[in-house]
Design a protein around this motif. Structure first.
Motif, PDB file in Angstrom:
ATOM      1  N   MET A   1      18.705 -11.202  -1.544  1.00  0.00           N
ATOM      2  CA  MET A   1      17.361 -11.544  -1.119  1.00  0.00           C
ATOM      3  C   MET A   1      16.431 -10.366  -1.367  1.00  0.00           C
ATOM      4  SD  MET A   1      16.161 -12.167   2.809  1.00  0.00           S
ATOM      5  CE  MET A   1      14.702 -11.325   3.308  1.00  0.00           C
ATOM      6  N   PRO A   3      13.348  -8.183  -0.326  1.00  0.00           N
ATOM      7  CA  PRO A   3      12.682  -7.984   0.958  1.00  0.00           C
ATOM      8  C   PRO A   3      11.337  -8.694   1.002  1.00  0.00           C
ATOM      9  CG  PRO A   3      13.501  -5.920   0.100  1.00  0.00           C
ATOM     10  CD  PRO A   3      13.654  -6.941  -0.989  1.00  0.00           C
ATOM     11  N   GLU A   4      10.986  -9.106   2.187  1.00  0.00           N
ATOM     12  CA  GLU A   4       9.697  -9.759   2.385  1.00  0.00           C
ATOM     13  C   GLU A   4       8.567  -8.740   2.244  1.00  0.00           C
ATOM     14  OE1 GLU A   4      10.644 -11.284   6.254  1.00  0.00           O
ATOM     15  OE2 GLU A   4      11.237  -9.305   6.877  1.00  0.00           O
ATOM     16  N   THR A   5       7.381  -9.200   2.010  1.00  0.00           N
ATOM     17  CA  THR A   5       6.231  -8.307   1.886  1.00  0.00           C
ATOM     18  C   THR A   5       5.506  -8.142   3.213  1.00  0.00           C
ATOM     19  OG1 THR A   5       4.811 -10.118   1.185  1.00  0.00           O
ATOM     20  CG2 THR A   5       5.882  -8.806  -0.555  1.00  0.00           C
ATOM     21  N   SER A   6       5.804  -9.038   4.160  1.00  0.00           N
ATOM     22  CA  SER A   6       5.224  -8.932   5.493  1.00  0.00           C
ATOM     23  C   SER A   6       6.103  -9.687   6.476  1.00  0.00           C
ATOM     24  CB  SER A   6       3.799  -9.493   5.511  1.00  0.00           C
ATOM     25  OG  SER A   6       3.814 -10.870   5.243  1.00  0.00           O
ATOM     26  N   PHE A   7       5.974  -9.359   7.744  1.00  0.00           N
ATOM     27  CA  PHE A   7       6.678 -10.075   8.802  1.00  0.00           C
ATOM     28  C   PHE A   7       5.929  -9.855  10.112  1.00  0.00           C
ATOM     29  CE2 PHE A   7       8.925  -5.971   8.455  1.00  0.00           C
ATOM     30  CZ  PHE A   7       8.861  -5.499   9.756  1.00  0.00           C
ATOM     31  N   THR A  20       3.034  -5.028   7.356  1.00  0.00           N
ATOM     32  CA  THR A  20       3.078  -5.004   5.893  1.00  0.00           C
ATOM     33  C   THR A  20       4.263  -4.125   5.509  1.00  0.00           C
ATOM     34  OG1 THR A  20       0.676  -5.206   5.776  1.00  0.00           O
ATOM     35  CG2 THR A  20       1.799  -4.399   3.804  1.00  0.00           C
ATOM     36  N   VAL A  21       5.056  -4.573   4.538  1.00  0.00           N
ATOM     37  CA  VAL A  21       6.299  -3.890   4.177  1.00  0.00           C
ATOM     38  C   VAL A  21       6.129  -3.064   2.904  1.00  0.00           C
ATOM     39  CG1 VAL A  21       8.730  -4.226   3.577  1.00  0.00           C
ATOM     40  CG2 VAL A  21       7.627  -5.760   5.230  1.00  0.00           C
ATOM     41  N   TYR A  41      17.274  -4.244   4.844  1.00  0.00           N
ATOM     42  CA  TYR A  41      17.526  -5.611   4.431  1.00  0.00           C
ATOM     43  C   TYR A  41      18.954  -5.713   3.929  1.00  0.00           C
ATOM     44  CZ  TYR A  41      12.613  -6.541   4.990  1.00  0.00           C
ATOM     45  OH  TYR A  41      11.365  -6.704   5.534  1.00  0.00           O
ATOM     46  N   ASN A  44      20.451 -11.816   3.824  1.00  0.00           N
ATOM     47  CA  ASN A  44      19.254 -12.544   4.248  1.00  0.00           C
ATOM     48  C   ASN A  44      18.745 -12.068   5.601  1.00  0.00           C
ATOM     49  OD1 ASN A  44      19.154 -14.146   1.967  1.00  0.00           O
ATOM     50  ND2 ASN A  44      20.562 -15.639   2.829  1.00  0.00           N
ATOM     51  N   ARG A  46      17.057  -9.022   8.251  1.00  0.00           N
ATOM     52  CA  ARG A  46      16.261  -7.815   8.445  1.00  0.00           C
ATOM     53  C   ARG A  46      16.813  -7.117   9.688  1.00  0.00           C
ATOM     54  NH1 ARG A  46      11.965  -9.320  11.328  1.00  0.00           N
ATOM     55  NH2 ARG A  46      11.275 -10.739   9.719  1.00  0.00           N
ATOM     56  N   HIS A  76      13.182   0.120   3.998  1.00  0.00           N
ATOM     57  CA  HIS A  76      11.744  -0.160   3.965  1.00  0.00           C
ATOM     58  C   HIS A  76      11.089   0.277   5.264  1.00  0.00           C
ATOM     59  CE1 HIS A  76      13.298  -2.685   0.783  1.00  0.00           C
ATOM     60  NE2 HIS A  76      12.060  -2.735   0.299  1.00  0.00           N
TER      61      HIS A  76
END
Length: 109
Positions: A1, A3-7, A20-21, A41, A44, A46, A76
């Protein structure tokens, strides 16, 4: 996966904190305040490593780069920008008490 750009993380008060990541090796934009969380990460998932507050997150990030307990576990950094300097300490406690961080054990329930 990838990493997401935000959470969004929620404090113990249910206050949402959008992050913001950035990759941990990135140079962060200069001179801004807010909350930050170091994450890893894995597959899947965090994993929350360490969280804190600062009135200058890029400077604080540079200090943390010397802390191998954090840097060796994180991939991250998530940043929640804030202009409310007076309530950063309260927001930090809310965030840390509402989530389980591997290295902020004093706040884990």
């Amino acid at each position: 996966m990838l990493p997401e750009t935000s959470f969004i993380l929620y404090g113990i008060s249910n206050q949402p904190y959008p992050f913001t990541v950035y990759p941990i090796s990135d140079e962060l934009p200069s001179n801004f305040a807010g909350l930050y969380v170091y994450v890893n990460y894995i597959g899947n998932e965090r994993k929350l490593i360490y969280g804190g507050k600062s009135i200058n997150i890029p400077a604080r990030h540079n200090q943390h780069k010397k802390d191998f307990k954090i840097i060796n576990k994180a991939t991250h950094i998530g940043v929640h920008y804030s202009i409310d300097f007076n309530n950063l300490e309260k927001a930090e406690a809310d965030l840390l008490e509402g989530n389980k961080f591997e290295l902020n054990i004093q706040h884990n329930q």
